[in-house]
Scaffold this active site. Structure first.
Site, PDB file in Angstrom:
ATOM      1  N   HIS A  15       0.829  -1.216   0.000  1.00 13.14           N
ATOM      2  CA  HIS A  15       0.000   0.000   0.000  1.00 13.14           C
ATOM      3  C   HIS A  15       0.864   1.267   0.000  1.00 13.14           C
ATOM      4  CE1 HIS A  15      -4.196   0.642  -0.193  1.00 13.14           C
ATOM      5  NE2 HIS A  15      -4.526   0.634   1.080  1.00 13.14           N
ATOM      6  N   TYR A  17      -3.337   8.499   6.738  1.00 16.51           N
ATOM      7  CA  TYR A  17      -3.585   7.115   6.350  1.00 16.51           C
ATOM      8  C   TYR A  17      -4.331   7.111   5.020  1.00 16.51           C
ATOM      9  CZ  TYR A  17      -1.769   5.745  10.839  1.00 16.51           C
ATOM     10  OH  TYR A  17      -0.943   5.575  11.910  1.00 16.51           O
ATOM     11  N   ASN A  27      -7.025   5.780   3.609  1.00 10.74           N
ATOM     12  CA  ASN A  27      -8.464   5.974   3.400  1.00 10.74           C
ATOM     13  C   ASN A  27      -8.937   7.407   3.592  1.00 10.74           C
ATOM     14  OD1 ASN A  27      -8.313   3.243   3.060  1.00 10.74           O
ATOM     15  ND2 ASN A  27      -9.565   2.715   4.819  1.00 10.74           N
TER      16      ASN A  27
END
Length: 183
Positions: A20, A67, A69
């Site tokens: 990610h 982060y 999201n």
């Protein structure tokens, strides 16, 4: 004219070599091309920021500290602070829908299920920005959850292969900077 280059990833040492975070890793390498330029914390903009001045204008690189999201929160704050047009934003992110090693540059693309891209599109109210998507593939085993896969560390083989991805991404980044890219 100011451009914004957004790396999607998660802050924190435990995430550095996760799939990610390939956007963070790529942007770190892009910024290394500019001697003396380093990321600095910008808490009010929810990001670590590196700024480059060139004959073509200013370029702001960010690694959001929100982060994945919630990446849109940082992008919207930086876009507003520097008064950056949406079509002068390049988002660099992982892509599970592309095989490992594939690199794609597109404008006004969908999110492909990527929650960071979705957050940015929602925050901007538009998808009229550029995306440089770095293929990380999907889990090889059926019993591996996608969330565990993207938050998992690169294998040794992938760590070696990722260097080629960064070379191709750098070439596409140069095209984007010069305006010679194709959507």
């Amino acid at each position: 004219m100011t451009s914004l280059v957004v790396a999607i990833g998660n802050p924190g040492r435990q995430y550095v070599w996760t799939r990610h975070n390939v956007g963070f890793l790529c942007v770190d390498r892009l910024v290394q091309q500019f001697p003396g330029v380093h990321f600095k914390e910008a808490p009010k903009l929810f990001s670590d920021i590196a700024k480059v001045e060139s004959s073509q204008g200013s370029m702001v690189f960010i690694k959001p500290r929100t982060y994945v999201n919630l990446s849109g929160k940082a992008v919207l704050a930086v876009k507003g602070y520097y008064n950056i047009a949406t079509d002068r934003i390049l988002v660099i992110a992982d892509d599970v829908n592309q095989p490992f090693g594939n690199v794609r540059l597109r404008q006004s693309a969908g999110g492909g299920g990527h929650k960071g891209i979705k957050s940015i599109t929602q925050s901007l109210g538009s998808n009229d920005y550029w995306q440089l998507r770095l293929g990380i593939g999907r889990p090889q085993r059926e019993n591996v959850e996608l969330s565990d896969f993207v938050l998992g560390q690169f294998t040794e083989e992938e760590q070696i292969g990722i260097q080629s991805v960064f070379i191709e991404a750098s070439a596409l980044f140069s095209q984007w900077c010069s305006g010679t890219q194709t959507a």
